[in-house]
Design an enzyme around this catalytic site. Sequence first.
Site, mmCIF file in Angstrom:
data_model
loop_
_atom_site.group_PDB
_atom_site.id
_atom_site.type_symbol
_atom_site.label_atom_id
_atom_site.label_comp_id
_atom_site.label_asym_id
_atom_site.label_seq_id
_atom_site.Cartn_x
_atom_site.Cartn_y
_atom_site.Cartn_z
ATOM 1 N N ALA A 69 30.301 29.487 -11.516
ATOM 2 C CA ALA A 69 31.116 29.234 -12.708
ATOM 3 C C ALA A 69 31.703 30.556 -13.158
ATOM 4 C CB ALA A 69 30.265 28.624 -13.824
ATOM 5 N N CYS A 70 32.773 30.495 -13.939
ATOM 6 C CA CYS A 70 33.439 31.721 -14.373
ATOM 7 C C CYS A 70 32.498 32.562 -15.237
ATOM 8 C CB CYS A 70 34.734 31.396 -15.109
ATOM 9 S SG CYS A 70 34.485 30.846 -16.805
ATOM 10 N N LEU A 71 32.859 33.824 -15.392
ATOM 11 C CA LEU A 71 31.987 34.777 -16.085
ATOM 12 C C LEU A 71 31.891 34.544 -17.590
ATOM 13 C CD1 LEU A 71 32.924 38.038 -14.145
ATOM 14 C CD2 LEU A 71 31.044 36.447 -13.705
ATOM 15 N N THR A 110 30.693 32.049 -18.854
ATOM 16 C CA THR A 110 29.416 31.363 -19.058
ATOM 17 C C THR A 110 28.232 32.323 -19.104
ATOM 18 O OG1 THR A 110 29.088 30.996 -16.681
ATOM 19 C CG2 THR A 110 30.287 29.300 -17.894
ATOM 20 N N ARG A 111 28.488 33.600 -18.912
ATOM 21 C CA ARG A 111 27.399 34.586 -18.939
ATOM 22 C C ARG A 111 27.232 35.231 -20.311
ATOM 23 N NH1 ARG A 111 28.637 32.413 -14.621
ATOM 24 N NH2 ARG A 111 28.303 33.365 -12.572
#
Length: 281
Positions: free
Chosen positions: A172-174, A176-177
């Site tokens: 998933a794209c960053l 989500t971090r």
Amino acid sequence: MPASEKYKELVALLQQLGKVVVAFSGGVDSTFLLKAAYETLGNNMKGLTILSPYIPRWEIKEAKELVGKIGAAHEILEVPLLDTIRFNPENRCYLCKKAVFSLIQAKAREEGFTYVVDGTNFDDTGDYRPGLQALKELGIRSPLLETRLTKAEIRQLSRDMGLPTWDKPPYACLLTRIPYGNELKTDDFAKIEKAETYLMSIGFRAVRVRCHGEIARIEVPRGDRGKLFDVPLLDRIAGQLKEYGFRYVSLDLEGYRMGSLNEQLGSAVLPGSSNGKEAAG
């Protein structure tokens, strides 16, 4: 219905759509869809990949390599960090999908393509994906969903086609971090990408490095947690992540679980969502 029959339905649907732009990330689903669309439509399709500060550069490189092997036309569309999501609101995925797919749709129409299609599959309806509402509002088509192809079937068919993504871990794209409400910074994206790339290089697939300011919280698959109980390895990991810009390096004892930062949301209903859940990642 067997996966082979669903594939025939997929081909028939793509033929009906005529000319399509495939939103192509290089993941399992979009690679399978790109391959199917190219084999079905040839020059009446193209892949389009988004380049943005929160998309890892290794993923862009991998997407280029994949589409090159398949042979389809391909373009990269650069999208800056959107002002609407700069402070990482809880409905960021809805806002992001709406804005990005509007740009893809405009480009597709400009070049004479009839539809934009994405890789949403049938399993994605079982756990709310916040971008689905935005895609629905824009009229984006999801051929894998419409032909009821599941993730397991897509992996099986991908393997049969010889696609190297058939066993690729979910990604998933960053965005989500980073916890909701935190300002999104390109420096944080850079250090997250470096940290995850390093951890993948030493054998941890599906790893996540959640960024809490100066603190890195590492999540590895639950079955891989035992590999980290090695003092020299822990020292190497901590030292490497500190070189990338983190001050403190921690290990999440529960291991990787999809969308762990969503745990802070509780049952709140988010704008642009149906039940309050946010993006997995």
